[in-house]
Design a protein around this motif. Structure first.
Motif, PDB file in Angstrom:
ATOM      1  N   GLU A 143       0.823  -1.213   0.000  1.00 12.27           N
ATOM      2  CA  GLU A 143       0.000   0.000   0.000  1.00 12.27           C
ATOM      3  C   GLU A 143       0.857   1.264   0.000  1.00 12.27           C
ATOM      4  O   GLU A 143       0.497   2.266  -0.626  1.00 12.27           O
ATOM      5  N   ASP A 196      -4.431 -10.010  11.027  1.00  7.45           N
ATOM      6  CA  ASP A 196      -5.091  -8.809  10.512  1.00  7.45           C
ATOM      7  C   ASP A 196      -5.631  -9.116   9.108  1.00  7.45           C
ATOM      8  O   ASP A 196      -5.096  -8.711   8.094  1.00  7.45           O
ATOM      9  N   ASP A 253      -8.060  -8.222   7.206  1.00  6.95           N
ATOM     10  CA  ASP A 253      -8.526  -7.233   6.227  1.00  6.95           C
ATOM     11  C   ASP A 253      -7.405  -6.776   5.297  1.00  6.95           C
ATOM     12  O   ASP A 253      -7.653  -6.290   4.207  1.00  6.95           O
ATOM     13  N   LYS A 254      -6.155  -6.983   5.730  1.00  3.50           N
ATOM     14  CA  LYS A 254      -5.030  -6.602   4.878  1.00  3.50           C
ATOM     15  C   LYS A 254      -4.899  -7.519   3.654  1.00  3.50           C
ATOM     16  O   LYS A 254      -4.227  -7.193   2.690  1.00  3.50           O
ATOM     17  N   PHE A 260      -7.244  -8.417   1.574  1.00  3.06           N
ATOM     18  CA  PHE A 260      -8.174  -8.131   0.496  1.00  3.06           C
ATOM     19  C   PHE A 260      -7.770  -6.877  -0.280  1.00  3.06           C
ATOM     20  O   PHE A 260      -7.730  -5.784   0.290  1.00  3.06           O
ATOM     21  N   ALA A 304      -9.395  -5.087  -2.250  1.00  2.00           N
ATOM     22  CA  ALA A 304     -10.445  -4.057  -2.216  1.00  2.00           C
ATOM     23  C   ALA A 304     -10.302  -3.159  -0.990  1.00  2.00           C
ATOM     24  O   ALA A 304     -10.539  -1.941  -1.067  1.00  2.00           O
ATOM     25  N   GLU A 305      -9.907  -3.746   0.137  1.00  5.57           N
ATOM     26  CA  GLU A 305      -9.717  -2.946   1.349  1.00  5.57           C
ATOM     27  C   GLU A 305      -8.499  -2.036   1.200  1.00  5.57           C
ATOM     28  O   GLU A 305      -8.505  -0.890   1.663  1.00  5.57           O
ATOM     29  N   SER A 306      -7.444  -2.530   0.550  1.00  9.29           N
ATOM     30  CA  SER A 306      -6.272  -1.687   0.274  1.00  9.29           C
ATOM     31  C   SER A 306      -6.672  -0.507  -0.602  1.00  9.29           C
ATOM     32  O   SER A 306      -6.260   0.632  -0.364  1.00  9.29           O
ATOM     33  N   LYS A 324      -9.574   0.913  -0.933  1.00 11.49           N
ATOM     34  CA  LYS A 324     -10.388   1.869  -0.158  1.00 11.49           C
ATOM     35  C   LYS A 324      -9.510   2.714   0.759  1.00 11.49           C
ATOM     36  O   LYS A 324      -9.718   3.923   0.894  1.00 11.49           O
ATOM     37  N   ARG A 325      -8.531   2.057   1.414  1.00 10.54           N
ATOM     38  CA  ARG A 325      -7.648   2.783   2.324  1.00 10.54           C
ATOM     39  C   ARG A 325      -6.869   3.867   1.590  1.00 10.54           C
ATOM     40  O   ARG A 325      -6.760   5.007   2.038  1.00 10.54           O
ATOM     41  N   SER A 385      -9.104   6.769   0.258  1.00  9.19           N
ATOM     42  CA  SER A 385      -9.522   7.685   1.319  1.00  9.19           C
ATOM     43  C   SER A 385      -8.420   8.668   1.695  1.00  9.19           C
ATOM     44  O   SER A 385      -8.695   9.818   2.051  1.00  9.19           O
ATOM     45  N   GLN A 387     -16.331   4.706  -5.466  1.00 11.60           N
ATOM     46  CA  GLN A 387     -15.983   3.334  -5.112  1.00 11.60           C
ATOM     47  C   GLN A 387     -14.817   2.859  -5.975  1.00 11.60           C
ATOM     48  O   GLN A 387     -14.917   2.857  -7.202  1.00 11.60           O
TER      49      GLN A 387
END
Length: 205
Positions: A67, A108, A110-111, A113, A115-117, A119-120, A123, A130
């Motif tokens: 990321e 952890d 969520d790291k 996926f 898609a979550e990266s 979004k992070r 933001s 989206q």
């Protein structure tokens, strides 16, 4: 018609497209020998990796290594244009093959996926739409660019930020080793006697 407004290449050879281009012009290579993760000599490999100092400078607190590279590449590319990233007409597309696969054994989850990266990272730039993630093996980068192009041409967006990134990890190296695809010396991609490939890590926007 779709136009490129700005770009960035972030690799062990340079932090900008221009730096990478100049490195290639003078024949520089970031390929080095690395000990294999198994500890066995036969699993040693050659790759282009960011060194410890580069990793220290580029890693952002709260973000994974993957990321962090994506963030820096997008940030540098945005310096070269004046688009409104907060607009609902601006799209963010993240292209990757393995993303944070090195966190497979982490609690952890969520790291893991992409898609979550996405979004992070979106933001952090104030992107309100989206994000789209394109994960389609070696064709991911081209597929991401085509996805953005088609959505612009169809009138859904005016601008798209497309970034691709992959990093080297135990999972990636062992995967290519299982295919017997890695060469234990610098590769020769246009040589009739070529015998394999070398891995690399980078981000491009």
């Amino acid at each position: 018609m779709v136009y490129r407004l700005a770009d960035n290449v972030l690799s062990p050879l340079g932090a900008t497209t221009a730096e990478n281009y100049q490195s290639l012009k003078v024949g520089r290579s970031a390929l080095k020998h690395y000990a294999g993760y198994s500890g066995r000599k036969e699993d040693d490999y050659v790759a282009s990796r960011f060194d410890d100092e580069q990793r220290r400078m580029l890693t952002i607190e709260g973000l994974t290594w993957f990321e962090s590279l994506v963030y820096h590449s997008v940030k540098e590319a945005l310096k070269g244009c004046s688009i409104d990233v907060t607009s609902h007409r601006t799209l963010f597309v993240l292209s990757t093959t393995k993303a944070n696969i090195d966190h497979l054994s982490s609690e952890d989850y969520d790291k893991l996926f992409p898609a979550e990266s996405a979004k992070r990272i979106a933001s952090l730039f104030g992107i309100s739409t989206q994000p789209i993630v394109v994960c389609n093996a070696c064709i991911s980068g081209v597929a991401a660019i085509l996805t953005a192009q088609r959505l612009i041409e169809e009138g859904f967006y005016d601008t798209a930020i497309v970034v691709g990134c992959d990093v080297i990890s135990h999972f990636v190296v062992s995967g290519f080793q299982s295919l017997k695809a890695l060469l234990p010396e610098p590769c020769r991609p246009f040589d009739i006697e070529r015998m394999g490939l070398n891995l690399g890590e980078a981000a491009a926007t």
